[in-house]
Design an enzyme around this catalytic site. Structure first.
Site, PDB file in Angstrom:
ATOM      1  N   GLY A 165       0.768  -1.245   0.000  1.00 15.06           N
ATOM      2  CA  GLY A 165       0.000   0.000   0.000  1.00 15.06           C
ATOM      3  C   GLY A 165       0.794   1.287   0.000  1.00 15.06           C
ATOM      4  N   ASP A 204       1.080   3.313   4.621  1.00 17.81           N
ATOM      5  CA  ASP A 204      -0.013   4.003   3.943  1.00 17.81           C
ATOM      6  C   ASP A 204      -1.069   4.432   4.952  1.00 17.81           C
ATOM      7  OD1 ASP A 204      -0.633   1.365   4.511  1.00 17.81           O
ATOM      8  OD2 ASP A 204      -1.560   0.937   2.580  1.00 17.81           O
ATOM      9  N   ASP A 236      -4.613   1.614  11.032  1.00 13.50           N
ATOM     10  CA  ASP A 236      -6.017   1.453  11.434  1.00 13.50           C
ATOM     11  C   ASP A 236      -6.070   1.049  12.908  1.00 13.50           C
ATOM     12  OD1 ASP A 236      -8.649   0.816  11.732  1.00 13.50           O
ATOM     13  OD2 ASP A 236      -8.771  -0.555  10.050  1.00 13.50           O
ATOM     14  N   GLY A 257      -3.499  -0.309  14.265  1.00 15.12           N
ATOM     15  CA  GLY A 257      -2.120  -0.078  14.680  1.00 15.12           C
ATOM     16  C   GLY A 257      -1.369  -1.355  15.003  1.00 15.12           C
ATOM     17  N   THR A 277      -0.462  -3.839  13.027  1.00 17.52           N
ATOM     18  CA  THR A 277       0.586  -4.136  12.045  1.00 17.52           C
ATOM     19  C   THR A 277       1.830  -3.311  12.355  1.00 17.52           C
ATOM     20  OG1 THR A 277      -1.142  -4.461  10.390  1.00 17.52           O
ATOM     21  CG2 THR A 277       1.099  -4.193   9.571  1.00 17.52           C
ATOM     22  N   LEU A 278       1.627  -2.020  12.540  1.00 17.54           N
ATOM     23  CA  LEU A 278       2.760  -1.136  12.798  1.00 17.54           C
ATOM     24  C   LEU A 278       3.467  -1.514  14.103  1.00 17.54           C
ATOM     25  CD1 LEU A 278       4.417   1.309  11.953  1.00 17.54           C
ATOM     26  CD2 LEU A 278       2.809   2.741  13.203  1.00 17.54           C
ATOM     27  N   ARG A 306      -5.525   0.948  -6.468  1.00 16.75           N
ATOM     28  CA  ARG A 306      -4.211   1.473  -6.047  1.00 16.75           C
ATOM     29  C   ARG A 306      -3.696   2.551  -6.984  1.00 16.75           C
ATOM     30  NH1 ARG A 306      -2.296  -1.945  -1.986  1.00 16.75           N
ATOM     31  NH2 ARG A 306      -2.706  -4.173  -2.242  1.00 16.75           N
TER      32      ARG A 306
END
Ligand code: IMP
Length: 181
Positions: free
Chosen positions: A45, A100, A103, A105, A107-108, A165
Site C-alpha cells: 500500500g 499508507d 487502522d 495499529g 501491524t505497525l 491502487r
C-alpha cells in the site's frame, strides 16, 4: 465511482495529498539533519506515498522496502505474520517506517517491535493516514499525514480487494459498515 460492490466518493484531493507530503518531508529532513535515516516503506500500500515522500526529502537517506507476509497457521490461533524483505543490516541505524494507513495499529506495532529487537539506533513511523482506533490506542506514529475517522478509503496506493491502487487521489466508501474497518 463503483468498485465491485462498494460505491466511493472523492475524499482527499491529489493537491492536498501532495501539499501534506511536502510538509512531512520537510519535517523529517529537519529532524534528521546530520543523520542518514533508512526509510522502510511497507508494501504494497505505501509504494506511491513512499515514492512521493522520499523524493521530497532533502537529506541523505537509504530506502529498503519491506513486506508483511501472512502464513495461515495449522493451529486455530490464526495467522502468523512476519516481516520480510529487509536485507541491509539495520543495526545502529535510524529507521523510519513508511505506512499508507494505520487502522488498529497492530501491524505497525508488530513491525516496530520486530525491528527494535535487532538493535536499531532509533525507530519512528510516518503514515499518510491514521484512523481513529490507532489514535485511541496511542499507537506511536511520529509523522501523520491526515487523521481520519473509521472510514474505508482507497486510491493512492490503497486498495479494495486489490483494486484502486492506481488512483491519484483518495476516495472513501459510502455506507461502509463501521464494524468492518
Ligand atoms: P492495522 O494493523 O489495523 O493498523 O491495519 C493496517 C493495514 O490494513 C494497512 O496497512 C492496510 O493495508 C489495511 N487497511 C486498513 N484500513 C484500510 C482502508 O481503509 N483501506 C485500505 N486498506 C486498509
Amino acid at each position: 465511482m463503483k468498485i465491485q460492490d462498494l460505491e466511493f466518493e472523492p475524499f482527499i484531493s491529489s493537491a492536498d495529498v501532495q501539499a501534506r507530503i511536502a510538509f512531512l518531508a520537510e519535517a523529517i529532513s529537519r529532524d534528521y539533519a546530520g543523520l542518514t535515516p533508512v526509510f522502510l516503506p511497507v508494501l504494497n500500500g505505501s509504494f506511491m506515498f513512499a515514492a512521493d515522500l522520499i523524493r521530497k526529502v532533502t537529506i541523505p537517506c537509504r530506502v529498503s522496502f519491506v513486506k508483511i507476509a501472512s502464513y495461515v497457521g495449522m493451529e486455530s490461533t490464526g495467522d502468523l505474520r512476519t516481516l520480510i524483505g529487509h536485507e541491509e543490516s539495520l543495526f545502529n541505524q535510524d529507521l523510519i517506517i513508511v505506512e499508507d494507513i494505520v487502522d488498529s495499529g497492530l501491524t505497525l506495532r508488530k513491525i516496530m517491535d520486530e525491528l527494535r529487537s535487532r538493535g536499531t539506533r532509533s525507530i519512528e513511523a510516518v503514515a499518510l493516514l491514521r484512523k481513529a482506533p490507532a489514535r485511541e490506542r496511542s499507537i506511536d506514529v511520529k509523522y501523520v499525514g491526515f487523521d481520519i475517522d473509521k472510514e474505508f478509503v482507497l486510491g493512492y496506493g490503497l486498495d479494495y480487494n486489490g483494486l484502486g491502487r492506481n488512483l491519484n487521489e483518495i476516495y472513501k466508501a459510502l455506507d461502509y459498515p463501521q464494524d468492518k474497518t
